[in-house]
Design an enzyme around this catalytic site. Structure first.
Site, PDB file in Angstrom:
ATOM      1  N   SER A 143       8.865   4.019   7.115  1.00  0.00           N
ATOM      2  CA  SER A 143       9.897   4.304   6.384  1.00  0.00           C
ATOM      3  C   SER A 143       9.760   3.423   4.794  1.00  0.00           C
ATOM      4  O   SER A 143       9.126   2.387   4.804  1.00  0.00           O
ATOM      5  CB  SER A 143      11.141   3.795   7.114  1.00  0.00           C
ATOM      6  N   TYR A 167      15.381  -3.578  12.070  1.00  0.00           N
ATOM      7  CA  TYR A 167      14.679  -2.235  12.129  1.00  0.00           C
ATOM      8  C   TYR A 167      13.701  -2.290  11.229  1.00  0.00           C
ATOM      9  O   TYR A 167      12.694  -1.787  11.765  1.00  0.00           O
ATOM     10  CB  TYR A 167      15.891  -1.315  11.693  1.00  0.00           C
ATOM     11  N   LYS A 171       9.591  -1.862  11.735  1.00  0.00           N
ATOM     12  CA  LYS A 171       8.211  -0.903  11.016  1.00  0.00           C
ATOM     13  C   LYS A 171       7.310  -1.749  10.290  1.00  0.00           C
ATOM     14  O   LYS A 171       6.101  -1.194  10.672  1.00  0.00           O
ATOM     15  CB  LYS A 171       9.037  -0.231   9.871  1.00  0.00           C
TER      16      LYS A 171
HETATM   17  P1  NAD Z   1      15.583  10.543  16.229  1.00  0.00           P
HETATM   18  O1  NAD Z   1      16.553   9.509  16.882  1.00  0.00           O
HETATM   19  O2  NAD Z   1      16.089  11.927  16.108  1.00  0.00           O
HETATM   20  O3  NAD Z   1      14.272  10.536  17.026  1.00  0.00           O
HETATM   21  C1  NAD Z   1      13.610   9.937  17.770  1.00  0.00           C
HETATM   22  C2  NAD Z   1      13.420  10.112  19.087  1.00  0.00           C
HETATM   23  O4  NAD Z   1      12.710   9.234  19.743  1.00  0.00           O
HETATM   24  C3  NAD Z   1      14.771  10.740  19.877  1.00  0.00           C
HETATM   25  O5  NAD Z   1      14.365  12.069  20.470  1.00  0.00           O
HETATM   26  C4  NAD Z   1      14.560   9.587  21.078  1.00  0.00           C
HETATM   27  O6  NAD Z   1      15.163  10.254  22.137  1.00  0.00           O
HETATM   28  C5  NAD Z   1      13.288   9.320  21.172  1.00  0.00           C
HETATM   29  N1  NAD Z   1      12.887   8.002  21.813  1.00  0.00           N
HETATM   30  C6  NAD Z   1      13.651   6.729  21.403  1.00  0.00           C
HETATM   31  N2  NAD Z   1      13.063   5.682  22.155  1.00  0.00           N
HETATM   32  C7  NAD Z   1      12.368   6.228  22.843  1.00  0.00           C
HETATM   33  C8  NAD Z   1      11.537   5.479  24.021  1.00  0.00           C
HETATM   34  N3  NAD Z   1      11.353   4.274  24.033  1.00  0.00           N
HETATM   35  N4  NAD Z   1      10.648   6.698  24.409  1.00  0.00           N
HETATM   36  C9  NAD Z   1      10.500   7.690  24.308  1.00  0.00           C
HETATM   37  N5  NAD Z   1      11.372   8.343  23.313  1.00  0.00           N
HETATM   38  C10 NAD Z   1      12.168   7.741  22.793  1.00  0.00           C
HETATM   39  O7  NAD Z   1      15.065  10.050  14.759  1.00  0.00           O
HETATM   40  P2  NAD Z   1      14.395  10.565  13.811  1.00  0.00           P
HETATM   41  O8  NAD Z   1      15.235  10.740  12.555  1.00  0.00           O
HETATM   42  O9  NAD Z   1      13.740  11.867  14.237  1.00  0.00           O
HETATM   43  O10 NAD Z   1      13.135   9.628  13.361  1.00  0.00           O
HETATM   44  C11 NAD Z   1      12.018   9.799  13.821  1.00  0.00           C
HETATM   45  C12 NAD Z   1      11.059   8.472  13.427  1.00  0.00           C
HETATM   46  O11 NAD Z   1      11.175   8.236  11.951  1.00  0.00           O
HETATM   47  C13 NAD Z   1      11.665   7.074  13.803  1.00  0.00           C
HETATM   48  O12 NAD Z   1      10.647   6.072  14.127  1.00  0.00           O
HETATM   49  C14 NAD Z   1      12.348   6.526  12.743  1.00  0.00           C
HETATM   50  O13 NAD Z   1      12.560   5.255  12.684  1.00  0.00           O
HETATM   51  C15 NAD Z   1      11.487   7.366  11.472  1.00  0.00           C
HETATM   52  N6  NAD Z   1      12.403   7.190  10.415  1.00  0.00           N
HETATM   53  C16 NAD Z   1      13.518   7.999  10.179  1.00  0.00           C
HETATM   54  C17 NAD Z   1      14.055   8.202   8.871  1.00  0.00           C
HETATM   55  C18 NAD Z   1      15.445   9.204   9.024  1.00  0.00           C
HETATM   56  O14 NAD Z   1      16.165   9.195   7.843  1.00  0.00           O
HETATM   57  N7  NAD Z   1      15.616   9.680   9.966  1.00  0.00           N
HETATM   58  C19 NAD Z   1      13.776   7.433   7.840  1.00  0.00           C
HETATM   59  C20 NAD Z   1      12.625   6.673   7.896  1.00  0.00           C
HETATM   60  C21 NAD Z   1      11.900   6.745   9.260  1.00  0.00           C
HETATM   61  C1  UD1 Z   2      19.302   4.064   5.398  1.00  0.00           C
HETATM   62  C2  UD1 Z   2      18.470   2.583   5.797  1.00  0.00           C
HETATM   63  C3  UD1 Z   2      17.034   2.845   5.903  1.00  0.00           C
HETATM   64  C4  UD1 Z   2      16.643   4.047   6.692  1.00  0.00           C
HETATM   65  C5  UD1 Z   2      17.478   5.123   6.028  1.00  0.00           C
HETATM   66  C6  UD1 Z   2      17.240   6.451   7.072  1.00  0.00           C
HETATM   67  C7  UD1 Z   2      20.068   0.725   5.215  1.00  0.00           C
HETATM   68  C8  UD1 Z   2      20.352  -0.244   4.035  1.00  0.00           C
HETATM   69  N1  UD1 Z   2      18.915   1.489   4.919  1.00  0.00           N
HETATM   70  O1  UD1 Z   2      18.697   4.087   4.188  1.00  0.00           O
HETATM   71  O2  UD1 Z   2      16.589   1.573   6.305  1.00  0.00           O
HETATM   72  O3  UD1 Z   2      15.285   4.123   6.729  1.00  0.00           O
HETATM   73  O4  UD1 Z   2      18.809   4.876   6.040  1.00  0.00           O
HETATM   74  O5  UD1 Z   2      17.754   6.131   8.308  1.00  0.00           O
HETATM   75  O6  UD1 Z   2      20.937   1.293   6.098  1.00  0.00           O
HETATM   76  N2  UD1 Z   2      26.271   6.026   1.209  1.00  0.00           N
HETATM   77  C9  UD1 Z   2      27.510   6.256   0.656  1.00  0.00           C
HETATM   78  N3  UD1 Z   2      28.415   6.634   1.857  1.00  0.00           N
HETATM   79  C10 UD1 Z   2      28.150   6.779   3.301  1.00  0.00           C
HETATM   80  C11 UD1 Z   2      26.684   6.573   3.622  1.00  0.00           C
HETATM   81  C12 UD1 Z   2      25.970   6.210   2.205  1.00  0.00           C
HETATM   82  O7  UD1 Z   2      27.978   6.058  -0.444  1.00  0.00           O
HETATM   83  O8  UD1 Z   2      29.165   6.834   3.796  1.00  0.00           O
HETATM   84  C13 UD1 Z   2      25.339   5.806   0.191  1.00  0.00           C
HETATM   85  C14 UD1 Z   2      24.494   4.338   0.378  1.00  0.00           C
HETATM   86  O9  UD1 Z   2      25.403   3.403  -0.333  1.00  0.00           O
HETATM   87  C15 UD1 Z   2      23.175   4.777  -0.556  1.00  0.00           C
HETATM   88  C16 UD1 Z   2      22.942   6.231  -0.133  1.00  0.00           C
HETATM   89  O10 UD1 Z   2      24.347   6.968   0.165  1.00  0.00           O
HETATM   90  O11 UD1 Z   2      23.514   4.511  -2.066  1.00  0.00           O
HETATM   91  C17 UD1 Z   2      21.974   6.727   0.778  1.00  0.00           C
HETATM   92  O12 UD1 Z   2      22.533   6.018   2.066  1.00  0.00           O
HETATM   93  P1  UD1 Z   2      22.094   6.470   3.688  1.00  0.00           P
HETATM   94  O13 UD1 Z   2      21.812   7.735   3.863  1.00  0.00           O
HETATM   95  O14 UD1 Z   2      22.633   5.572   4.450  1.00  0.00           O
HETATM   96  O15 UD1 Z   2      20.354   5.828   3.312  1.00  0.00           O
HETATM   97  P2  UD1 Z   2      19.685   4.525   2.957  1.00  0.00           P
HETATM   98  O16 UD1 Z   2      20.709   3.505   2.678  1.00  0.00           O
HETATM   99  O17 UD1 Z   2      18.930   4.890   1.704  1.00  0.00           O
END
Ligand code: NAD
Ligand code: UD1
Length: 351
Positions: A143, A167, A171
């Site tokens: 991330s 979190y 990572k």
């Molecule tokens: P998500 O929660 O939709 O998907 C994660 C999946 O992993 C889920 O289906 C959950 O059931 C499964 N899971 C969790 N723990 C497990 C375990 N111990 N064993 C087996 N399965 C397990 O999340 P996502 O948004 O698809 O994210 C996927 C990956 O990307 C994560 O590692 C997350 O940290 C990373 N990531 C996500 C975002 C985002 O904004 N969505 C941003 C940066 C990084």
């Molecule tokens: C957050 C996490 C980041 C994670 C990412 C995806 C934090 C500090 N960071 O990123 O680690 O990888 O989500 O899961 O939580 N905002 C509003 N109103 C809301 C929600 C968000 O104004 O109800 C604003 C926030 O202040 C920010 C932007 O929208 O400026 C994006 O927020 P968000 O979607 O939560 O993502 P990040 O904070 O970038």
């Protein structure tokens, strides 16, 4: 970093990369399910491994419905090393894409042990299983959070890393563990993909992000306000040093992100060692711009109110996507309008 000569060499080989058998941990989750589609569409074989703690079994059927291909599904926890080993063997996996993990920043502050157990311990278990089966190709869901507070923008992969919450620390720990592993044994081929802010949903409306309870992230919150389930979007701060005072992020369509994984597979196949690669668009969009884009794209009202800043937020965060472009030949294609339309279609299909 790989040198120019090696990149050129890789480019000449890129299109010759063969079909691969890829196990996706967290394969029924938001990003995993979209990536499964991108890989199946490129004719790779995919197995979905998930404990369903944050996803649903019907996702497997929806992936089949969209692609016309049946991806095998194994319900299990990544901390079950024996089950993972057996699954890797039975499936004869060539590579693993590791999505499984917990991802809510606030929750990680309240329950750090759950985060270290799931994310760090889970990854160790996965690596042990892979080692036992001689599967040495791994792509990891990292991330942009590993960059901490940006010291310059756009963020390139050379930017110093740090973490501000459990979190983010999981990572970072995993990335460092993977670097140590790659340094210890030349067999390993490891890519950490650093995602920026994934948004949107599959164009069919059958797959998308399903947050538990009240969403923390901006787009699911906007969609629930538009649907009338929440009264207004809370805009966390309008006094940041950004053009309109609200936070700026690099929002990327989840299908572009998924295609980034598919584009990275040939590189994973060809290159040894550890590599970090950003997946972002390179374009910053503010919170207010996103709210307005959603309202316009879907011709719907999205009320909002300016609130105090959210602790821990940075003012602006966006990627340099140059490395992904140069090395993987990948670039995000979809714009904010498409992100907003698909997110709304997914929301309305939830009922
Ligand atoms: P998500 O929660 O939709 O998907 C994660 C999946 O992993 C889920 O289906 C959950 O059931 C499964 N899971 C969790 N723990 C497990 C375990 N111990 N064993 C087996 N399965 C397990 O999340 P996502 O948004 O698809 O994210 C996927 C990956 O990307 C994560 O590692 C997350 O940290 C990373 N990531 C996500 C975002 C985002 O904004 N969505 C941003 C940066 C990084
Ligand atoms: C957050 C996490 C980041 C994670 C990412 C995806 C934090 C500090 N960071 O990123 O680690 O990888 O989500 O899961 O939580 N905002 C509003 N109103 C809301 C929600 C968000 O104004 O109800 C604003 C926030 O202040 C920010 C932007 O929208 O400026 C994006 O927020 P968000 O979607 O939560 O993502 P990040 O904070 O970038």
């Amino acid at each position: 970093c790989i040198g120019v000569f090696e990149v050129v060499k890789f480019h000449t080989k890129r299109h010759r990369a063969s079909k691969m058998r890829v196990l996706l941990t967290g394969g029924t989750g938001y990003i995993g399910s979209h990536t499964a589609i991108a890989l199946l569409e490129q004719n790779h074989d995919v197995l979905l491994f998930d404990n369903l703690s944050n996803s649903q079994r019907h996702t497997v059927d929806r992936i089949r419905h969209i692609t016309g291909k049946q991806a095998p599904f194994v319900q299990g926890d990544i901390r079950n090393t024996d089950l993972l080993t057996q699954t890797l063997r039975d499936f004869q996996a060539d590579a693993v894409i590791h999505f499984a993990g917990l991802k809510a920043v606030g929750e990680s502050v309240e329950q750090p042990i759950a985060y270290y157990a799931n994310n760090v311990q889970g990854t160790i278990s996965l690596l042990q299983a892979m080692q036992q089966c001689c599967v040495y190709k791994l792509m990891f869901s990292s991330s942009a959070t590993v960059y901490g507070k940006p010291q310059y923008l756009p963020l390139d992969e050379a930017h110093p890393t740090s973490a501000t919450n459990p979190y983010g620390r999981t990572k970072l720990h995993i990335e460092e563990m993977l670097q140590d592993l790659a340094a210890s044994d030349a067999c390993w081929k490891i890519i950490c993909l650093r995602y920026f802010n994934p948004l949107g949903a599959h164009a069919s409306g059958l797959l998308g992000e399903r947050p538990n309870g009240i969403p923390n992230n901006l787009m699911p919150y906007i969609a629930q306000v538009a649907a009338g389930s929440l009264p207004f979007v809370q805009v966390f701060g309008n006094d940041y040093p950004t053009p309109d005072g609200t936070g700026v992020r690099d929002f990327i369509h989840v299908c572009d992100l998924a295609e980034g994984h598919a584009a990275a597979l040939p590189f994973l196949h060809a290159q040894n060692g550890w590599h970090a690669i950003n997946l972002g668009t390179g374009k910053g969009t503010s919170v207010l711009e996103l709210i307005k884009a959603f309202a316009e794209a879907n011709e719907i009202d999205v009320p909002y109110r300016i609130m105090p800043r959210r602790p821990g937020d940075v003012d602006a965060c966006f990627a340099s996507p140059a490395k992904a472009h140069n090395i993987l030949g990948w670039k995000a294609q979809r714009d904010i309008q498409e992100m907003c339309k698909s997110a709304w279609l997914w929301q309305t299909m939830q009922g």
